[in-house]
Motif scaffolding. Structure first.
Motif, PDB file in Angstrom:
ATOM      1  N   GLN A   1     -42.939 -26.177 -41.032  1.00  0.00           N
ATOM      2  CA  GLN A   1     -43.047 -27.530 -40.495  1.00  0.00           C
ATOM      3  C   GLN A   1     -41.671 -28.117 -40.200  1.00  0.00           C
ATOM      4  OE1 GLN A   1     -45.027 -30.262 -43.115  1.00  0.00           O
ATOM      5  NE2 GLN A   1     -45.230 -31.833 -41.547  1.00  0.00           N
ATOM      6  N   VAL A   2     -40.737 -27.946 -41.104  1.00  0.00           N
ATOM      7  CA  VAL A   2     -39.397 -28.499 -40.917  1.00  0.00           C
ATOM      8  C   VAL A   2     -38.674 -27.810 -39.765  1.00  0.00           C
ATOM      9  CG1 VAL A   2     -37.127 -28.614 -42.001  1.00  0.00           C
ATOM     10  CG2 VAL A   2     -39.112 -29.373 -43.247  1.00  0.00           C
ATOM     11  N   LEU A   3     -38.765 -26.485 -39.697  1.00  0.00           N
ATOM     12  CA  LEU A   3     -38.086 -25.764 -38.622  1.00  0.00           C
ATOM     13  C   LEU A   3     -38.740 -26.026 -37.267  1.00  0.00           C
ATOM     14  CD1 LEU A   3     -37.246 -22.383 -40.374  1.00  0.00           C
ATOM     15  CD2 LEU A   3     -35.758 -24.347 -39.977  1.00  0.00           C
ATOM     16  N   SER A   4     -40.043 -26.217 -37.263  1.00  0.00           N
ATOM     17  CA  SER A   4     -40.734 -26.554 -36.014  1.00  0.00           C
ATOM     18  C   SER A   4     -40.289 -27.924 -35.505  1.00  0.00           C
ATOM     19  CB  SER A   4     -42.248 -26.544 -36.209  1.00  0.00           C
ATOM     20  OG  SER A   4     -42.693 -25.238 -36.455  1.00  0.00           O
ATOM     21  N   SER A   5     -40.038 -28.850 -36.421  1.00  0.00           N
ATOM     22  CA  SER A   5     -39.565 -30.170 -35.990  1.00  0.00           C
ATOM     23  C   SER A   5     -38.184 -30.068 -35.345  1.00  0.00           C
ATOM     24  CB  SER A   5     -39.555 -31.146 -37.161  1.00  0.00           C
ATOM     25  OG  SER A   5     -38.529 -30.826 -38.071  1.00  0.00           O
ATOM     26  N   VAL A   6     -37.329 -29.177 -35.855  1.00  0.00           N
ATOM     27  CA  VAL A   6     -36.016 -28.957 -35.245  1.00  0.00           C
ATOM     28  C   VAL A   6     -36.190 -28.341 -33.860  1.00  0.00           C
ATOM     29  CG1 VAL A   6     -33.853 -27.649 -35.408  1.00  0.00           C
ATOM     30  CG2 VAL A   6     -34.799 -28.753 -37.435  1.00  0.00           C
ATOM     31  N   LEU A   7     -37.102 -27.400 -33.750  1.00  0.00           N
ATOM     32  CA  LEU A   7     -37.360 -26.753 -32.464  1.00  0.00           C
ATOM     33  C   LEU A   7     -37.939 -27.746 -31.463  1.00  0.00           C
ATOM     34  CD1 LEU A   7     -37.181 -23.970 -31.111  1.00  0.00           C
ATOM     35  CD2 LEU A   7     -39.539 -23.602 -31.773  1.00  0.00           C
TER      36      LEU A   7
ATOM     37  N   LYS B   1     -40.740 -18.373 -37.213  1.00  0.00           N
ATOM     38  CA  LYS B   1     -41.494 -17.430 -38.047  1.00  0.00           C
ATOM     39  C   LYS B   1     -41.095 -17.634 -39.502  1.00  0.00           C
ATOM     40  CE  LYS B   1     -42.062 -13.596 -34.812  1.00  0.00           C
ATOM     41  NZ  LYS B   1     -41.779 -12.169 -34.589  1.00  0.00           N
ATOM     42  N   VAL B   2     -42.093 -17.613 -40.371  1.00  0.00           N
ATOM     43  CA  VAL B   2     -41.850 -17.702 -41.811  1.00  0.00           C
ATOM     44  C   VAL B   2     -42.717 -16.654 -42.469  1.00  0.00           C
ATOM     45  CG1 VAL B   2     -41.931 -19.151 -43.859  1.00  0.00           C
ATOM     46  CG2 VAL B   2     -41.390 -20.182 -41.646  1.00  0.00           C
ATOM     47  N   GLU B   3     -42.100 -15.809 -43.291  1.00  0.00           N
ATOM     48  CA  GLU B   3     -42.840 -14.752 -43.974  1.00  0.00           C
ATOM     49  C   GLU B   3     -42.320 -14.580 -45.394  1.00  0.00           C
ATOM     50  OE1 GLU B   3     -40.255 -11.100 -42.010  1.00  0.00           O
ATOM     51  OE2 GLU B   3     -42.058 -11.809 -41.006  1.00  0.00           O
ATOM     52  N   PRO B   4     -43.157 -14.058 -46.280  1.00  0.00           N
ATOM     53  CA  PRO B   4     -42.704 -13.830 -47.658  1.00  0.00           C
ATOM     54  C   PRO B   4     -41.538 -12.842 -47.692  1.00  0.00           C
ATOM     55  CG  PRO B   4     -45.070 -13.572 -47.489  1.00  0.00           C
ATOM     56  CD  PRO B   4     -44.561 -13.692 -46.099  1.00  0.00           C
TER      57      PRO B   4
ATOM     58  N   LEU C   1     -33.098 -28.192 -43.420  1.00  0.00           N
ATOM     59  CA  LEU C   1     -33.246 -27.317 -44.588  1.00  0.00           C
ATOM     60  C   LEU C   1     -32.773 -28.007 -45.870  1.00  0.00           C
ATOM     61  CD1 LEU C   1     -32.204 -23.900 -43.028  1.00  0.00           C
ATOM     62  CD2 LEU C   1     -34.503 -24.663 -43.664  1.00  0.00           C
ATOM     63  N   ASP C   2     -31.770 -28.860 -45.772  1.00  0.00           N
ATOM     64  CA  ASP C   2     -31.323 -29.603 -46.954  1.00  0.00           C
ATOM     65  C   ASP C   2     -32.407 -30.542 -47.467  1.00  0.00           C
ATOM     66  OD1 ASP C   2     -28.885 -28.352 -47.031  1.00  0.00           O
ATOM     67  OD2 ASP C   2     -27.757 -30.024 -46.141  1.00  0.00           O
ATOM     68  N   SER C   3     -33.255 -31.032 -46.566  1.00  0.00           N
ATOM     69  CA  SER C   3     -34.319 -31.952 -46.980  1.00  0.00           C
ATOM     70  C   SER C   3     -35.366 -31.262 -47.852  1.00  0.00           C
ATOM     71  CB  SER C   3     -34.991 -32.574 -45.752  1.00  0.00           C
ATOM     72  OG  SER C   3     -35.762 -31.608 -45.064  1.00  0.00           O
ATOM     73  N   LEU C   4     -35.423 -29.934 -47.803  1.00  0.00           N
ATOM     74  CA  LEU C   4     -36.401 -29.191 -48.608  1.00  0.00           C
ATOM     75  C   LEU C   4     -35.915 -28.906 -50.025  1.00  0.00           C
ATOM     76  CD1 LEU C   4     -37.669 -26.606 -45.972  1.00  0.00           C
ATOM     77  CD2 LEU C   4     -38.867 -28.628 -46.827  1.00  0.00           C
TER      78      LEU C   4
ATOM     79  N   LEU D   1     -47.548 -22.804 -49.726  1.00  0.00           N
ATOM     80  CA  LEU D   1     -46.966 -24.143 -49.730  1.00  0.00           C
ATOM     81  C   LEU D   1     -45.521 -24.115 -49.241  1.00  0.00           C
ATOM     82  CD1 LEU D   1     -47.210 -27.154 -50.394  1.00  0.00           C
ATOM     83  CD2 LEU D   1     -46.472 -26.588 -52.719  1.00  0.00           C
ATOM     84  N   LEU D   2     -44.750 -23.168 -49.773  1.00  0.00           N
ATOM     85  CA  LEU D   2     -43.349 -23.050 -49.368  1.00  0.00           C
ATOM     86  C   LEU D   2     -43.241 -22.671 -47.896  1.00  0.00           C
ATOM     87  CD1 LEU D   2     -40.356 -23.061 -50.150  1.00  0.00           C
ATOM     88  CD2 LEU D   2     -40.611 -20.662 -50.800  1.00  0.00           C
ATOM     89  N   ALA D   3     -44.028 -21.694 -47.461  1.00  0.00           N
ATOM     90  CA  ALA D   3     -43.986 -21.250 -46.066  1.00  0.00           C
ATOM     91  C   ALA D   3     -44.407 -22.372 -45.124  1.00  0.00           C
ATOM     92  CB  ALA D   3     -44.883 -20.030 -45.877  1.00  0.00           C
ATOM     93  N   SER D   4     -45.421 -23.111 -45.511  1.00  0.00           N
ATOM     94  CA  SER D   4     -45.884 -24.220 -44.682  1.00  0.00           C
ATOM     95  C   SER D   4     -44.813 -25.292 -44.550  1.00  0.00           C
ATOM     96  CB  SER D   4     -47.152 -24.813 -45.288  1.00  0.00           C
ATOM     97  OG  SER D   4     -47.522 -25.983 -44.633  1.00  0.00           O
ATOM     98  N   SER D   5     -44.146 -25.624 -45.645  1.00  0.00           N
ATOM     99  CA  SER D   5     -43.087 -26.646 -45.618  1.00  0.00           C
ATOM    100  C   SER D   5     -41.920 -26.207 -44.749  1.00  0.00           C
ATOM    101  CB  SER D   5     -42.587 -26.926 -47.031  1.00  0.00           C
ATOM    102  OG  SER D   5     -43.618 -27.384 -47.849  1.00  0.00           O
ATOM    103  N   VAL D   6     -41.495 -24.970 -44.920  1.00  0.00           N
ATOM    104  CA  VAL D   6     -40.370 -24.454 -44.142  1.00  0.00           C
ATOM    105  C   VAL D   6     -40.739 -24.392 -42.661  1.00  0.00           C
ATOM    106  CG1 VAL D   6     -38.914 -22.424 -43.739  1.00  0.00           C
ATOM    107  CG2 VAL D   6     -39.349 -23.196 -46.073  1.00  0.00           C
TER     108      VAL D   6
END
Length: 163
Positions: free
Chosen positions: A122-128, A38-41, A73-76, A115-120
């Motif tokens: 995507q990265v966390l989904s790849s870890v999952l 989950k990613v939220e403002p 997360l470091d990659s972001l 943009l920020l939420a989408s990037s985060v």
């Protein structure tokens, strides 16, 4: 009451209890049964042009989980403001508050958040996805999850025992 009706009543009661438990745990950091990202403002209130999001990942714990999250997360190249971890059984929930500076003050806040939420996400989904192997290679399907029961009375080899 027949067995099928009793089973249906028990299943509906369990579903109701799970729903009640989920509602009563709102606001607490408790891992859920399903894998989720989950990613939220998130509003910090600094007013200095930063954009923040609150991201959470809930999945089954594995030994390399934290290092995979850190690497992703470091990659972001975001600033981590807050991090919380909770475990329950073999489930883990990680919550992060991440901030980024707006590059151009003329950008709309909603576009920058998206943009920020989408990037985060995507990265966390790849870890999952990395943490969830395909079912055909899952240890649960290839190895029994319970110890094998042995009976001491099954075989007694009397020829090799000395009395």
């Amino acid at each position: 009451m027949d067995k099928a009706a009793l089973l249906a009543a028990v299943i509906s009661q369990v579903k109701e209890l799970k729903k009640d438990a989920l509602e009563s745990s709102k606001g607490f950091l408790i891992p859920v049964d399903d894998d989720e990202v989950k990613v939220e403002p998130y509003v910090i209130g600094a007013g200095d042009g930063t954009i923040s999001v609150k991201a959470s990942v809930c999945c089954e714990y594995r030994s390399e989980h934290l290092s995979d999250l850190r690497e992703a997360l470091d990659s972001l190249h975001l600033k981590m403001v807050k991090a919380e971890i909770a475990t329950l059984g073999n489930r883990v929930k990680n919550v992060f508050v991440l901030t980024s500076f707006k590059k151009d003050s003329n950008d709309a806040n909603t576009e920058a958040y998206e943009l920020l939420a989408s990037s985060v996400h995507q990265v966390l989904s790849s870890v999952l996805d990395k943490a969830s192997p395909s079912p055909e290679y899952s240890p649960r399907t290839t190895l029994p999850s319970k110890r094998r029961r042995l009976s001491y009375f099954d075989k007694i080899d009397t020829s090799s025992s000395s009395l």
